[in-house]
Design a protein around this motif. Structure first.
Motif, PDB file in Angstrom:
ATOM      1  N   VAL A  78     -29.112  -9.254  11.216  1.00 60.42           N
ATOM      2  CA  VAL A  78     -29.692  -8.787  12.468  1.00 60.42           C
ATOM      3  C   VAL A  78     -29.331  -9.714  13.616  1.00 60.42           C
ATOM      4  O   VAL A  78     -29.476 -10.927  13.502  1.00 60.42           O
TER       5      VAL A  78
ATOM      6  N   ASP B 120     -30.159 -11.276  17.149  1.00 63.48           N
ATOM      7  CA  ASP B 120     -31.483 -11.562  17.690  1.00 63.48           C
ATOM      8  C   ASP B 120     -31.362 -12.334  19.001  1.00 63.48           C
ATOM      9  O   ASP B 120     -30.767 -13.398  19.052  1.00 63.48           O
TER      10      ASP B 120
ATOM     11  N   LYS C  58     -36.632 -13.162   8.223  1.00 65.68           N
ATOM     12  CA  LYS C  58     -35.541 -12.355   8.755  1.00 65.68           C
ATOM     13  C   LYS C  58     -34.315 -13.256   8.933  1.00 65.68           C
ATOM     14  O   LYS C  58     -34.446 -14.357   9.461  1.00 65.68           O
TER      15      LYS C  58
ATOM     16  N   LEU D 122     -33.686  -2.248  15.371  1.00 64.71           N
ATOM     17  CA  LEU D 122     -32.974  -3.492  15.080  1.00 64.71           C
ATOM     18  C   LEU D 122     -31.474  -3.209  14.999  1.00 64.71           C
ATOM     19  O   LEU D 122     -31.060  -2.219  14.389  1.00 64.71           O
TER      20      LEU D 122
ATOM     21  N   ARG E 236     -28.203  -3.860  13.362  1.00 62.82           N
ATOM     22  CA  ARG E 236     -27.780  -4.414  12.081  1.00 62.82           C
ATOM     23  C   ARG E 236     -26.269  -4.562  12.062  1.00 62.82           C
ATOM     24  O   ARG E 236     -25.547  -3.643  12.455  1.00 62.82           O
TER      25      ARG E 236
ATOM     26  N   ARG F  11     -30.554  -9.050  11.406  1.00 62.04           N
ATOM     27  CA  ARG F  11     -30.794  -7.920  12.292  1.00 62.04           C
ATOM     28  C   ARG F  11     -30.498  -8.287  13.723  1.00 62.04           C
ATOM     29  O   ARG F  11     -30.589  -9.417  14.116  1.00 62.04           O
TER      30      ARG F  11
ATOM     31  N   ARG G 228     -32.365  -7.869  16.907  1.00 60.67           N
ATOM     32  CA  ARG G 228     -33.662  -7.411  17.392  1.00 60.67           C
ATOM     33  C   ARG G 228     -33.504  -6.942  18.823  1.00 60.67           C
ATOM     34  O   ARG G 228     -32.827  -7.574  19.621  1.00 60.67           O
TER      35      ARG G 228
END
Ligand SMILES: O=C(O)CCC(=O)C(=O)O
Ligand SMILES: [Fe+2]
Length: 602
Positions: A100, A102, A165, A205, A207, A250, A252
């Motif tokens: 993910v 982020d 995560k 999210l 990916r 991910r 996010r």
């Protein structure tokens, strides 16, 4: 910010990283840390940075080894703690790995040791969005096979077994010069005009469309932090040894997580506006800090250790009244203040100017001389091979700054920034003097006319110094210190008065650290305490801090005023003049204990 140090933009959350291996971070500061300095470092008495015992280093520490081996167990334990999204992604992991991207994480973070293609164990901590720390136990590279067959290596990935995560940091990619574009549920990350990686949106999210590669294929590290190989033959997409939960990285977006409330792309009408990622991080940090401060000033809230000294001048009141508890004074030693009067932009400008002044040739820096040692430029020396500092003594006195500027051939633009910052930080110091008095039920202008020293500290850390001491354990001899510490590289550690533990004072961009010195303890008749502190090398990268020292009155001895002395509070210390006290500390070689020499025997 005009910085030349490429390493500094890589991290925005605090992390103390104390490496075992040597691979990471090398070569960032070529030209520093050469032979002589290294031999100095080698000659020191060793103290374990993990258990703090003398006689061995962390690598040989039995406690460290034991925890290192148990990290697999820790990683397994968090499996039961998956949230719904994790479970969904893990369950759909049929040969594909989930990563993910982020915007809230300042580092690439991975919880699985086995996916690293290069790895060096280290010990550190990372501040998570839920206001807790997680342990960093290693760092290295992770290789991916992208959906189009290209091979990609992500470097400087932190191994955090407790992680729920796995994250690719957009901030780190941004710092490496990547650009981002999101449309149609796809987030594309490019460098120049080359697409490096992309993520597909699933339940909010993004990916990564690619798979982790494990095994012994070649890893090529690029200076960008991402390296790429194209046109390679087909390789197995997913090894049988990988666990299902592996690689839940991910991207996010938007409103999903606390530290990520802003997302990295803002929409304005129909136009997508890319907000500078650094700004987003800073904003997220500010929010996080505020919520930590709130939680620790809330009634009855259990204060996490790392912020036990946190103090918000606005919501918490003045420095000393904040320390009152049930009518009794509970002395504070050190505070981290937010919401102060100094604009963050000015703090950053001052940092940039300071950095460039310390990058001047040695012969220029040596012109910042002062008849009294320590008040002008302090060059690196045998006893303190990493530290150097520029100084402006009595910085608020007429002509003092001009003299400093002339010594260092400071440009008009730099002069303006230093003058503005000096004025603002000096005013803040003076204001604290007044508030301290109010907090103690007194009034007046405590620090009026007292000499203050501005000092710019540079710690020329390189990986060889990780685990060593940059500034020895000391108390500050003066009354009050206001420090703009490094916004990225931690290392400042304060000794807890009751427990004797070292508490790391981690970076929080935009904050200032305030601590009291010996003179405050003497003057307040023991109501305020000076704090023992030191600076350790957590990371092999240059660390920079800017201190304002409110020293003491120019003339005459400073002792406790009559209002603070009574039968219940007999006078504890003989009064002393700041300069005499400073000399006493030097001649008795007592960076921490000289105050006891002034104690009045009862
Ligand atoms: O650089 C720091 O974080 C602390 C410096 C310090 O303790 C000092 O200058 O007295
Ligand atoms: Fe200090």
């Amino acid at each position: 910010m005009g910085s030349t140090d490429q390493s500094e933009s890589q991290a925005l959350v605090s992390e103390g990283s104390r490496e075992r291996g040597r691979g990471q971070g090398r070569g960032l500061h070529r030209g520093t840390g050469k032979g002589w300095w290294r031999s100095q470092a080698r000659g020191r008495t060793v103290r374990c940075f993990y258990c703090d015992q003398e006689g061995h280093i962390k690598r040989d520490c039995p406690k460290y080894k034991a925890q290192d081996q148990s990290s697999d167990t820790a990683a397994t334990a968090v499996m039961a703690d998956e949230d719904e999204i994790d479970v969904f992604l893990a369950a759909s992991d049929n040969g594909k790995s989930d990563w993910v991207l982020d915007s809230g994480s300042a580092y690439h973070l991975c919880r699985d040791r086995e996916v690293f293609s290069t790895y060096a164990a280290c010990e550190g901590r990372i501040w998570m969005a839920n206001n807790t720390y997680s342990r960093v136990v290693g760092r290295g590279s992770v290789r991916f096979r992208m959906a189009d067959g290209r091979s990609l290596t992500l470097t400087e990935v932190r191994h955090v077994p407790d992680l729920r995560k796995n994250l690719i940091s957009i901030g780190m990619l941004d710092a490496k010069g990547c650009s981002f574009d999101a449309s149609g549920g796809i987030l594309r990350v490019s460098k120049g005009n080359k697409e490096m990686l992309w993520g597909k949106k699933t339940r909010g999210l993004y990916r990564l469309e690619g798979n982790v590669q494990t095994g012994g294929a070649t890893v090529r590290h690029g200076s960008s932090g991402i390296s790429e190989k194209s046109g390679q033959g087909k390789q197995p997409l997913h090894r049988g040894t990988q666990s299902k939960r592996r690689g839940t990285w991910r991207i996010r977006s938007g409103t999903r997580a606390q530290g990520d409330a802003l997302g990295y792309v803002r929409k304005s009408g129909q136009t997508r506006v890319m907000q500078p990622v650094q700004d987003v991080h800073r904003e997220a940090q500010r929010k996080e800090t505020k919520s930590i401060l709130k939680s620790c000033t809330a009634k009855g809230a259990a204060t996490p250790k790392r912020v036990s000294f946190a103090l918000d001048l606005i919501s918490g009141g003045v420095l000393s009244s904040c320390a009152h508890k049930g009518g009794e004074m509970e002395p504070r030693q050190l505070a981290k203040i937010m919401n102060h009067s100094i604009p963050e932009s000015l703090m950053m400008d001052m940092k940039a100017v300071s950095r460039s002044l310390l990058d001047l040739p040695l012969e220029v820096k040596l012109r910042n001389s002062h008849p009294v040692q320590g008040k002008g430029y302090t060059p690196r020396n045998k006893a303190s091979p990493v530290f150097e500092g520029l100084g402006c003594y009595d910085m608020a006195a007429p002509g003092a700054l001009d003299n400093f500027f002339d010594q260092l051939c400071v440009t008009p633009q730099q002069r303006e920034i230093i003058s503005k910052y000096s004025k603002a930080i000096h005013e803040l110091g003076m204001d604290m003097g007044r508030k301290l008095l109010i907090g103690l039920g007194l009034s007046g202008d405590l620090f009026n006319g007292w000499p203050c020293q501005l000092r710019i500290n540079k710690y020329n850390y390189t990986p060889e110094y990780v685990g060593s001491t940059g500034a020895v354990l000391h108390t500050d001899p003066g009354f009050l210190t206001i420090l703009q510490d490094d916004e990225i590289i931690g290392g400042l550690e304060a000794v807890h008065k009751e427990t004797g533990e070292y508490i790391s004072v981690d970076p929080m961009p935009g904050s200032l650290v305030v601590n009291l010195g010996d003179l405050a303890q003497i003057w307040s008749n023991g109501r305020l305490w000076s704090v023992k502190h030191r600076v350790q090398c957590y990371e092999g990268r240059v660390r920079l801090s800017i201190a304002l020292f409110v020293l003491g009155p120019k003339d005459g001895a400073l002792g406790a005023p009559e209002e603070l002395v009574d039968s219940e509070h007999p006078r504890l210390y003989n009064p002393m003049n700041f300069e005499d006290y400073r000399m006493l500390r030097i001649t008795t070689r007592s960076p921490t204990g000289a105050i006891e020499l002034l104690r009045i025997k009862s």
